[in-house]
Design an enzyme around this catalytic site. Structure first.
Site, PDB file in Angstrom:
ATOM      1  N   GLN A 138      -5.452   3.756  12.985  1.00  0.00           N
ATOM      2  CA  GLN A 138      -6.573   4.089  12.099  1.00  0.00           C
ATOM      3  C   GLN A 138      -7.290   2.822  11.622  1.00  0.00           C
ATOM      4  O   GLN A 138      -8.517   2.779  11.529  1.00  0.00           O
ATOM      5  CB  GLN A 138      -6.041   4.869  10.886  1.00  0.00           C
ATOM      6  CG  GLN A 138      -7.100   5.194   9.849  1.00  0.00           C
ATOM      7  CD  GLN A 138      -6.580   6.192   8.830  1.00  0.00           C
ATOM      8  OE1 GLN A 138      -6.696   7.388   9.014  1.00  0.00           O
ATOM      9  NE2 GLN A 138      -6.008   5.698   7.754  1.00  0.00           N
ATOM     10  N   ASP A 165      -0.616   3.749   9.428  1.00  0.00           N
ATOM     11  CA  ASP A 165      -1.557   4.336  10.392  1.00  0.00           C
ATOM     12  C   ASP A 165      -2.237   3.183  11.137  1.00  0.00           C
ATOM     13  O   ASP A 165      -3.396   2.858  10.902  1.00  0.00           O
ATOM     14  CB  ASP A 165      -2.572   5.207   9.652  1.00  0.00           C
ATOM     15  CG  ASP A 165      -1.887   6.346   8.926  1.00  0.00           C
ATOM     16  OD1 ASP A 165      -1.578   7.352   9.562  1.00  0.00           O
ATOM     17  OD2 ASP A 165      -1.606   6.202   7.711  1.00  0.00           O
ATOM     18  N   GLY A 217      -3.331   1.459   5.019  1.00  0.00           N
ATOM     19  CA  GLY A 217      -1.920   1.154   5.277  1.00  0.00           C
ATOM     20  C   GLY A 217      -1.655   0.957   6.759  1.00  0.00           C
ATOM     21  O   GLY A 217      -2.198   1.681   7.606  1.00  0.00           O
ATOM     22  N   GLU A 218      -0.776  -0.016   7.048  1.00  0.00           N
ATOM     23  CA  GLU A 218      -0.397  -0.261   8.451  1.00  0.00           C
ATOM     24  C   GLU A 218       0.410   0.898   9.027  1.00  0.00           C
ATOM     25  O   GLU A 218       0.651   0.941  10.219  1.00  0.00           O
ATOM     26  CB  GLU A 218       0.415  -1.557   8.544  1.00  0.00           C
ATOM     27  CG  GLU A 218      -0.450  -2.801   8.470  1.00  0.00           C
ATOM     28  CD  GLU A 218       0.323  -4.081   8.701  1.00  0.00           C
ATOM     29  OE1 GLU A 218       1.575  -4.024   8.763  1.00  0.00           O
ATOM     30  OE2 GLU A 218      -0.323  -5.134   8.803  1.00  0.00           O
ATOM     31  N   GLY A 258      -4.273  12.480  -0.809  1.00  0.00           N
ATOM     32  CA  GLY A 258      -3.434  12.987  -1.893  1.00  0.00           C
ATOM     33  C   GLY A 258      -1.983  13.151  -1.496  1.00  0.00           C
ATOM     34  O   GLY A 258      -1.529  12.600  -0.499  1.00  0.00           O
ATOM     35  N   HIS A 293       1.048   4.962  -0.875  1.00  0.00           N
ATOM     36  CA  HIS A 293      -0.313   4.963  -1.434  1.00  0.00           C
ATOM     37  C   HIS A 293      -0.380   4.041  -2.652  1.00  0.00           C
ATOM     38  O   HIS A 293      -1.333   3.282  -2.820  1.00  0.00           O
ATOM     39  CB  HIS A 293      -0.705   6.372  -1.889  1.00  0.00           C
ATOM     40  CG  HIS A 293      -0.729   7.403  -0.803  1.00  0.00           C
ATOM     41  ND1 HIS A 293       0.232   8.368  -0.701  1.00  0.00           N
ATOM     42  CD2 HIS A 293      -1.607   7.630   0.193  1.00  0.00           C
ATOM     43  CE1 HIS A 293      -0.037   9.153   0.326  1.00  0.00           C
ATOM     44  NE2 HIS A 293      -1.158   8.730   0.898  1.00  0.00           N
ATOM     45  N   LEU A 311       0.437  11.889  -3.207  1.00  0.00           N
ATOM     46  CA  LEU A 311       0.655  10.445  -3.223  1.00  0.00           C
ATOM     47  C   LEU A 311       2.121  10.060  -3.395  1.00  0.00           C
ATOM     48  O   LEU A 311       2.874  10.738  -4.076  1.00  0.00           O
ATOM     49  CB  LEU A 311      -0.190   9.811  -4.332  1.00  0.00           C
ATOM     50  CG  LEU A 311      -1.696  10.092  -4.239  1.00  0.00           C
ATOM     51  CD1 LEU A 311      -2.443   9.396  -5.364  1.00  0.00           C
ATOM     52  CD2 LEU A 311      -2.263   9.688  -2.892  1.00  0.00           C
ATOM     53  N   HIS A 312       2.488   8.949  -2.764  1.00  0.00           N
ATOM     54  CA  HIS A 312       3.841   8.396  -2.864  1.00  0.00           C
ATOM     55  C   HIS A 312       3.727   6.884  -3.004  1.00  0.00           C
ATOM     56  O   HIS A 312       2.597   6.348  -3.098  1.00  0.00           O
ATOM     57  CB  HIS A 312       4.668   8.792  -1.635  1.00  0.00           C
ATOM     58  CG  HIS A 312       3.942   8.554  -0.335  1.00  0.00           C
ATOM     59  ND1 HIS A 312       3.653   7.292   0.135  1.00  0.00           N
ATOM     60  CD2 HIS A 312       3.403   9.412   0.574  1.00  0.00           C
ATOM     61  CE1 HIS A 312       3.017   7.380   1.284  1.00  0.00           C
ATOM     62  NE2 HIS A 312       2.831   8.653   1.572  1.00  0.00           N
TER      63      HIS A 312
HETATM   64  P1  AMP Z   1      -3.231   9.490   3.777  1.00  0.00           P
HETATM   65  O1  AMP Z   1      -3.225  10.071   2.408  1.00  0.00           O
HETATM   66  O2  AMP Z   1      -2.047   9.863   4.600  1.00  0.00           O
HETATM   67  O3  AMP Z   1      -4.544   9.660   4.480  1.00  0.00           O
HETATM   68  O4  AMP Z   1      -3.072   7.909   3.574  1.00  0.00           O
HETATM   69  C1  AMP Z   1      -3.972   7.183   2.803  1.00  0.00           C
HETATM   70  C2  AMP Z   1      -3.718   5.714   3.020  1.00  0.00           C
HETATM   71  O5  AMP Z   1      -2.390   5.393   2.606  1.00  0.00           O
HETATM   72  C3  AMP Z   1      -3.843   5.318   4.502  1.00  0.00           C
HETATM   73  O6  AMP Z   1      -4.494   4.064   4.592  1.00  0.00           O
HETATM   74  C4  AMP Z   1      -2.398   5.220   4.924  1.00  0.00           C
HETATM   75  O7  AMP Z   1      -2.188   4.324   5.997  1.00  0.00           O
HETATM   76  C5  AMP Z   1      -1.737   4.702   3.656  1.00  0.00           C
HETATM   77  N1  AMP Z   1      -0.314   5.017   3.670  1.00  0.00           N
HETATM   78  C6  AMP Z   1       0.260   6.236   3.859  1.00  0.00           C
HETATM   79  N2  AMP Z   1       1.603   6.112   3.897  1.00  0.00           N
HETATM   80  C7  AMP Z   1       1.882   4.799   3.732  1.00  0.00           C
HETATM   81  C8  AMP Z   1       3.085   4.027   3.691  1.00  0.00           C
HETATM   82  N3  AMP Z   1       4.280   4.591   3.838  1.00  0.00           N
HETATM   83  N4  AMP Z   1       2.991   2.692   3.510  1.00  0.00           N
HETATM   84  C9  AMP Z   1       1.773   2.103   3.371  1.00  0.00           C
HETATM   85  N5  AMP Z   1       0.610   2.758   3.402  1.00  0.00           N
HETATM   86  C10 AMP Z   1       0.654   4.092   3.588  1.00  0.00           C
END
Ligand code: AMP
Length: 321
Positions: A191, A188, A185-186, A69, A75, A71-72
């Site tokens: 991950q 992470d 997302g790359e 969550g 995401h 989200l930006h």
């Molecule tokens: P999170 O909510 O931080 O667990 O992220 C969820 C997914 O969104 C993960 O696969 C992240 O790698 C991806 N994500 C987070 N920030 C970015 C970003 N700036 N660019 C691309 N993917 C992202």
């Protein structure tokens, strides 16, 4: 002649009426059949599973985007890609306690479900899974996942238990949703390597789709944690990517060690930034390399503490791809 005079206006009238009616039918049809059905939000896992059971009976492909969550656009880029490539897109919004090794980090993590749903509806997501912790973990998850070296270096070494928690929640989501594809997302970087290792180990039939990092205009990697930065901290945070980007040119005429040390020095020179680690590794195995020639796929992964709280920011740069 007289008969024609009498019937002509009636014919014109019926022609107009039928034209208007036909137009209304077309509009109604487009509302019913082309307007996206409203996104559904589930807090009970079984309800989502019943819904997906119906969708699968119709042979629909399913994409899953796991998120925590807040989200930006980062995401959103994953969700939009899933919407393009699958008939159904499921997004999970769940702040997973088992992947936090720091209680304060878990407590302070931003939670903005209402705003998240607006973003997801605009992206075209079909279903959101937003379960409580009790719903996701009815009993404690005691499973242990270790995939050395990819799960034990870098983040694995600095955040003990983090990837174990990631594997616990992602494997659950894969069992619940049974997606054809899942989007990560790359940003992470590590991950993705860990999730791929887990999928191989558990033989889960899902394609892991890697999506490029999305940045703010000034280069800072978009992150839910950025909302926790004060204005002063936000102002210095872009130094991280600036130093990484500059190092790609620097690397052409310097050794790997010189490049490594310059990045660390340039970032630490800024008051308020403190590099936790910077590792230049093989992009697949995540093993440290010593010379540029040691691999055809070279990535630099960095973690930096920013400000007084401090907020932990991660980023990466590709030297050879
Ligand atoms: P999170 O909510 O931080 O667990 O992220 C969820 C997914 O969104 C993960 O696969 C992240 O790698 C991806 N994500 C987070 N920030 C970015 C970003 N700036 N660019 C691309 N993917 C992202």
């Amino acid at each position: 002649m007289q008969i024609l005079d009498f019937f002509a206006p009636i014919l014109v009238y019926f022609h107009d009426i039928s034209f208007i009616f036909a137009k209304k039918v077309v509009i109604l049809h487009s509302i019913l059949y082309t307007r996206p059905i409203r996104m559904k939000v589930f807090d009970k896992i079984v309800d989502l599973q019943n819904q997906l059971f119906d969708d699968r009976k119709q042979g629909k492909s399913v994409g899953l985007v796991p998120t925590m969550g807040a989200l930006h656009e980062g995401h959103a880029s994953l969700v939009k890609r899933s919407v393009k490539e699958n008939e159904i897109t499921v997004v999970s919004v769940f702040v997973n306690p088992t992947q936090f090794n720091d209680k304060n980090d878990l407590k302070n993590y931003p939670r903005t479900l209402e705003a998240d749903c607006k973003v997801l509806e605009e992206c075209g997501a079909d279903y959101v899974l937003a379960p409580s912790v009790e719903e996701m973990y009815p009993t404690p998850d005691t499973r242990q996942f270790e995939y050395p070296p990819v799960s034990t270096v870098m983040e694995g070494a600095h955040r003990p238990g983090h990837f174990n928690g990631v594997c616990q929640v992602v494997s659950r989501l894969f069992y619940i949703v049974k997606p054809d594809r899942s989007y990560f997302g790359e940003k992470d970087w590590q991950q993705i390597a860990v999730v791929k290792a887990m999928v191989r180990h558990l033989q889960i039939p899902v394609e892991i789709v890697e999506c490029e990092i999305v940045r703010d205009k000034d280069g800072l990697a978009k992150s839910s944690r950025n909302t926790l930065l004060s204005a002063d901290e936000r102002a210095i945070a872009p130094t991280i990517y600036k130093a990484l980007k500059a190092s790609v040119t620097y690397a052409k005429k310097h050794t790997l060690k010189e490049t490594h040390d310059k990045v660390v020095k340039d970032i630490n020179a800024v008051d308020g930034l403190d590099v936790e680690y910077f590792a230049i590794v093989d992009g697949n195995t995540l093993q440290n390399i010593e010379n540029w020639e040691d691999s055809d796929y070279v990535v630099g992964c960095i973690t930096v503490y920013c400000g007084k709280t401090p907020i932990r920011l991660i980023d990466h740069i590709k030297y050879k791809a």
